[in-house]
Design a protein around this motif. Structure first.
Motif, PDB file in Angstrom:
ATOM      1  N   SER A 315       0.811  -1.223   0.000  1.00 31.29           N
ATOM      2  CA  SER A 315       0.000   0.000   0.000  1.00 31.29           C
ATOM      3  C   SER A 315       0.838   1.264   0.000  1.00 31.29           C
ATOM      4  O   SER A 315       0.279   2.356   0.054  1.00 31.29           O
ATOM      5  CB  SER A 315      -0.916   0.017   1.243  1.00 31.29           C
ATOM      6  N   SER A 316       2.163   1.168  -0.055  1.00 34.07           N
ATOM      7  CA  SER A 316       2.982   2.367   0.079  1.00 34.07           C
ATOM      8  C   SER A 316       4.366   2.135  -0.510  1.00 34.07           C
ATOM      9  O   SER A 316       4.770   0.997  -0.786  1.00 34.07           O
ATOM     10  CB  SER A 316       3.113   2.761   1.555  1.00 34.07           C
ATOM     11  N   VAL A 317       5.069   3.261  -0.682  1.00 34.51           N
ATOM     12  CA  VAL A 317       6.492   3.236  -1.009  1.00 34.51           C
ATOM     13  C   VAL A 317       7.251   3.420   0.314  1.00 34.51           C
ATOM     14  O   VAL A 317       7.054   4.415   1.008  1.00 34.51           O
ATOM     15  CB  VAL A 317       6.862   4.354  -1.996  1.00 34.51           C
ATOM     16  N   VAL A 318       8.083   2.449   0.667  1.00 34.91           N
ATOM     17  CA  VAL A 318       8.728   2.444   1.977  1.00 34.91           C
ATOM     18  C   VAL A 318      10.036   3.224   1.911  1.00 34.91           C
ATOM     19  O   VAL A 318      10.885   2.970   1.048  1.00 34.91           O
ATOM     20  CB  VAL A 318       8.996   1.009   2.460  1.00 34.91           C
ATOM     21  N   LEU A 319      10.180   4.190   2.844  1.00 35.06           N
ATOM     22  CA  LEU A 319      11.406   4.975   2.973  1.00 35.06           C
ATOM     23  C   LEU A 319      12.160   4.540   4.224  1.00 35.06           C
ATOM     24  O   LEU A 319      11.552   4.234   5.256  1.00 35.06           O
ATOM     25  CB  LEU A 319      11.083   6.472   3.067  1.00 35.06           C
ATOM     26  N   GLY A 320      13.502   4.537   4.132  1.00 39.95           N
ATOM     27  CA  GLY A 320      14.344   4.265   5.283  1.00 39.95           C
ATOM     28  C   GLY A 320      15.030   5.543   5.741  1.00 39.95           C
ATOM     29  O   GLY A 320      15.867   6.089   5.024  1.00 39.95           O
ATOM     30  N   VAL A 321      14.654   6.028   6.919  1.00 38.30           N
ATOM     31  CA  VAL A 321      15.198   7.271   7.464  1.00 38.30           C
ATOM     32  C   VAL A 321      16.346   6.900   8.403  1.00 38.30           C
ATOM     33  O   VAL A 321      16.123   6.274   9.444  1.00 38.30           O
ATOM     34  CB  VAL A 321      14.121   8.080   8.209  1.00 38.30           C
ATOM     35  N   ARG A 322      17.572   7.285   8.040  1.00 39.26           N
ATOM     36  CA  ARG A 322      18.763   6.898   8.788  1.00 39.26           C
ATOM     37  C   ARG A 322      19.434   8.134   9.398  1.00 39.26           C
ATOM     38  O   ARG A 322      19.572   9.152   8.725  1.00 39.26           O
ATOM     39  CB  ARG A 322      19.751   6.175   7.873  1.00 39.26           C
ATOM     40  N   PHE A 323      19.855   7.968  10.654  1.00 42.83           N
ATOM     41  CA  PHE A 323      20.576   9.053  11.336  1.00 42.83           C
ATOM     42  C   PHE A 323      21.452   8.443  12.411  1.00 42.83           C
ATOM     43  O   PHE A 323      21.311   7.272  12.771  1.00 42.83           O
ATOM     44  CB  PHE A 323      19.600  10.077  11.927  1.00 42.83           C
ATOM     45  N   TRP A 324      22.385   9.245  12.948  1.00 42.07           N
ATOM     46  CA  TRP A 324      23.386   8.783  13.906  1.00 42.07           C
ATOM     47  C   TRP A 324      23.191   9.457  15.255  1.00 42.07           C
ATOM     48  O   TRP A 324      22.785  10.625  15.327  1.00 42.07           O
ATOM     49  CB  TRP A 324      24.796   9.076  13.401  1.00 42.07           C
ATOM     50  N   ILE A 325      23.525   8.708  16.321  1.00 38.09           N
ATOM     51  CA  ILE A 325      23.547   9.261  17.674  1.00 38.09           C
ATOM     52  C   ILE A 325      24.916   8.978  18.286  1.00 38.09           C
ATOM     53  O   ILE A 325      25.602   8.026  17.893  1.00 38.09           O
ATOM     54  CB  ILE A 325      22.431   8.670  18.567  1.00 38.09           C
ATOM     55  N   ASP A 326      25.335   9.807  19.254  1.00 37.07           N
ATOM     56  CA  ASP A 326      26.607   9.583  19.938  1.00 37.07           C
ATOM     57  C   ASP A 326      26.358   9.002  21.320  1.00 37.07           C
ATOM     58  O   ASP A 326      25.232   9.015  21.827  1.00 37.07           O
ATOM     59  CB  ASP A 326      27.405  10.886  20.040  1.00 37.07           C
ATOM     60  N   ASN A 327      27.431   8.469  21.923  1.00 40.22           N
ATOM     61  CA  ASN A 327      27.356   7.828  23.238  1.00 40.22           C
ATOM     62  C   ASN A 327      26.174   6.865  23.318  1.00 40.22           C
ATOM     63  O   ASN A 327      25.263   7.033  24.136  1.00 40.22           O
ATOM     64  CB  ASN A 327      27.260   8.877  24.354  1.00 40.22           C
ATOM     65  N   PRO A 328      26.158   5.862  22.460  1.00 40.84           N
ATOM     66  CA  PRO A 328      24.954   5.019  22.366  1.00 40.84           C
ATOM     67  C   PRO A 328      24.671   4.241  23.643  1.00 40.84           C
ATOM     68  O   PRO A 328      25.575   3.720  24.293  1.00 40.84           O
ATOM     69  CB  PRO A 328      25.293   4.071  21.212  1.00 40.84           C
ATOM     70  N   SER A 329      23.410   4.205  23.972  1.00 40.76           N
ATOM     71  CA  SER A 329      22.905   3.388  25.067  1.00 40.76           C
ATOM     72  C   SER A 329      21.466   3.030  24.723  1.00 40.76           C
ATOM     73  O   SER A 329      20.879   3.600  23.796  1.00 40.76           O
ATOM     74  CB  SER A 329      22.970   4.130  26.410  1.00 40.76           C
ATOM     75  N   ALA A 330      20.912   2.077  25.453  1.00 47.08           N
ATOM     76  CA  ALA A 330      19.540   1.663  25.159  1.00 47.08           C
ATOM     77  C   ALA A 330      18.567   2.822  25.356  1.00 47.08           C
ATOM     78  O   ALA A 330      17.642   3.015  24.555  1.00 47.08           O
ATOM     79  CB  ALA A 330      19.161   0.482  26.055  1.00 47.08           C
ATOM     80  N   ARG A 331      18.762   3.601  26.393  1.00 41.98           N
ATOM     81  CA  ARG A 331      17.845   4.725  26.645  1.00 41.98           C
ATOM     82  C   ARG A 331      17.945   5.774  25.557  1.00 41.98           C
ATOM     83  O   ARG A 331      16.926   6.264  25.056  1.00 41.98           O
ATOM     84  CB  ARG A 331      18.168   5.336  28.012  1.00 41.98           C
ATOM     85  N   ARG A 332      19.173   6.101  25.147  1.00 48.98           N
ATOM     86  CA  ARG A 332      19.334   7.102  24.089  1.00 48.98           C
ATOM     87  C   ARG A 332      18.783   6.589  22.762  1.00 48.98           C
ATOM     88  O   ARG A 332      18.238   7.353  21.976  1.00 48.98           O
ATOM     89  CB  ARG A 332      20.809   7.473  23.945  1.00 48.98           C
ATOM     90  N   ARG A 333      18.938   5.293  22.509  1.00 46.77           N
ATOM     91  CA  ARG A 333      18.417   4.743  21.248  1.00 46.77           C
ATOM     92  C   ARG A 333      16.905   4.862  21.178  1.00 46.77           C
ATOM     93  O   ARG A 333      16.358   5.333  20.179  1.00 46.77           O
ATOM     94  CB  ARG A 333      18.830   3.278  21.107  1.00 46.77           C
ATOM     95  N   TRP A 334      16.220   4.429  22.219  1.00 41.85           N
ATOM     96  CA  TRP A 334      14.759   4.480  22.172  1.00 41.85           C
ATOM     97  C   TRP A 334      14.248   5.917  22.216  1.00 41.85           C
ATOM     98  O   TRP A 334      13.228   6.239  21.586  1.00 41.85           O
ATOM     99  CB  TRP A 334      14.184   3.674  23.337  1.00 41.85           C
ATOM    100  N   ARG A 335      14.933   6.777  22.935  1.00 44.50           N
ATOM    101  CA  ARG A 335      14.516   8.178  22.961  1.00 44.50           C
ATOM    102  C   ARG A 335      14.689   8.821  21.595  1.00 44.50           C
ATOM    103  O   ARG A 335      13.836   9.584  21.130  1.00 44.50           O
ATOM    104  CB  ARG A 335      15.326   8.929  24.019  1.00 44.50           C
ATOM    105  N   ALA A 336      15.785   8.494  20.901  1.00 46.39           N
ATOM    106  CA  ALA A 336      16.015   9.051  19.571  1.00 46.39           C
ATOM    107  C   ALA A 336      15.019   8.496  18.563  1.00 46.39           C
ATOM    108  O   ALA A 336      14.512   9.235  17.698  1.00 46.39           O
ATOM    109  CB  ALA A 336      17.444   8.737  19.126  1.00 46.39           C
TER     110      ALA A 336
END
Length: 388
Positions: A315-336
């Motif tokens: 039903s759609s054209v799928v886009l992949g939105v990619r970006f980077w975070i620093d000091n990775p952790s589980a909390r920062r990943r889910w928040r981002a």
């Protein structure tokens, strides 16, 4: 042997030992008094061991740490020896003990003294090695805490092995037979504890290769444990999962599976997928997604966010939105991820770009004895020879 010669020298320097020279048994004659003396002697020995830590710090501050390494163990050993002597003398057991330990050459007491000196020397030497390692590589970024601890443990093992060999030499134990027996015992233990030895060898490999350190966010295996490394020993690695559970993973398991370290480079790339309607302007949607993710706080400017067209969905054209975070952790990943999804959704709504949901179009055909109307059966002709 060197140990036997040392014992002989000490024996020549010592006077004849009189088992009852303290005279405690003459002063305390009742069983109750002897019991009280024994309890007081044990309490003094235990108190000396407890106060040794505080006294060690005080001596290290007033003089030098090396002085504390020598004085404290000698003092504790002397107090314990005095306590044992008082107890034996109070219960009139000194002569019995000396008779049991007695040897024809009369060097039992010197051998005991040399053994005590070797034990104290081994303790002092290991403490000096610990302090030397802390001074030399304590602030070095090239050596991790785990490597420093393993180096100290290996040095400690070597020192105590040499101390045990020296003590056996003092007591004139046949080392050849002992080594042969130890060799056979090592073969038996090696065959019976292959997994344990494998974990031990894997611990050395981890120390040298350094795939992760304490505090890193790792994932073991494609569907294995994921969490933060809390401790690394020679046998296992302790991980705290994001559910708050502590998991102990043997080092041989880590060495035999793929390992992902999400903290090693100090940054982590995230990707979220979003679908746009087939009637929408895909290039415009890509531009809006890039701008939306670039504005969130967690996204890094370099590398910059990037949106790619991934595939055609039902039903759609799928886009992949990619970006980077620093000091990775589980909390920062889910928040981002949460911030990026909200930003992209709001940007698409403001621009009038639809994020479609799955749809299905149902139709019918006039075929197989059915009407064009969906689900209705065509009338069946009445058979000849009906009711008369």
């Amino acid at each position: 042997m060197l140990g036997g010669e040392a014992a002989a020298v000490v024996a020549g320097m010592l006077p004849v030992v009189d088992a009852g020279m303290l005279g405690v048994d003459e002063v305390v004659t009742t069983r109750r008094g002897k019991a009280i003396v024994s309890v007081l002697a044990l309490a003094a020995a235990i108190g000396a061991a407890v106060l040794a830590r505080r006294g060690r710090d005080w001596i290290a501050d007033r003089f030098r740490p090396s002085v504390a390494d020598v004085v404290v163990p000698i003092g504790v050993l002397a107090v314990f020896a005095a306590a044992v002597t008082v107890i034996l003398d109070a219960w009139e057991l000194s002569n019995d003990v000396l008779n049991v330990l007695g040897t024809p050459d009369g060097r039992t007491v010197p051998k005991l003294m040399v053994t005590g000196i070797i034990v104290v020397g081994g303790y002092v030497l290991t403490s000096a090695i610990r302090r030397l390692l802390d001074d030399l590589i304590g602030n070095s970024d090239a050596v991790t805490e785990h490597q420093r601890e393993v180096t100290f443990r290996l040095s400690q093992l070597v020192v105590w092995i040499l101390a045990v060999i020296t003590v056996l030499g003092v007591w004139q134990v046949n080392l050849e037979g002992l080594l042969i027996g130890a060799g056979f015992l090592g073969i038996v233990v090696g065959m019976a504890a292959r997994q344990t030895l494998g974990a031990l060898l894997a611990g050395f490999v981890l120390m040298l290769s350094r795939p992760f350190e304490i505090g890193d966010w790792i994932e073991i295996g494609p569907d294995g444990q994921e969490g933060i490394v809390k401790d690394i020993t020679m046998m296992n690695t302790r991980i705290q999962t994001f559910d708050g559970e502590y998991v102990m993973v043997p080092n041989d398991v880590i060495g035999s599976q793929s390992l992902t370290n999400r903290s090693r480079k100090g940054r982590l790339r995230l990707e979220i997928e979003v679908g746009v309607d087939y009637d929408a302007d895909v290039d415009r949607a890509v531009e809006l997604a890039d701008d939306a993710v670039d504005d969130i706080e967690e996204s890094l400017d370099v590398p910059s966010p990037e949106t790619v067209i991934k595939h055609f969905a039902d039903s759609s054209v799928v886009l992949g939105v990619r970006f980077w975070i620093d000091n990775p952790s589980a909390r920062r990943r889910w928040r981002a991820r949460t911030a990026a999804i909200s930003a992209v959704k709001n940007a698409f709504e403001e621009a009038g770009i639809t994020i479609p949901f799955p749809q299905r179009t149902v139709g019918g055909r006039e075929d197989g004895g059915r009407d064009a109307a969906i689900g209705s059966e065509a009338p069946v002709p009445e058979a000849a020879g009906g009711d008369e």
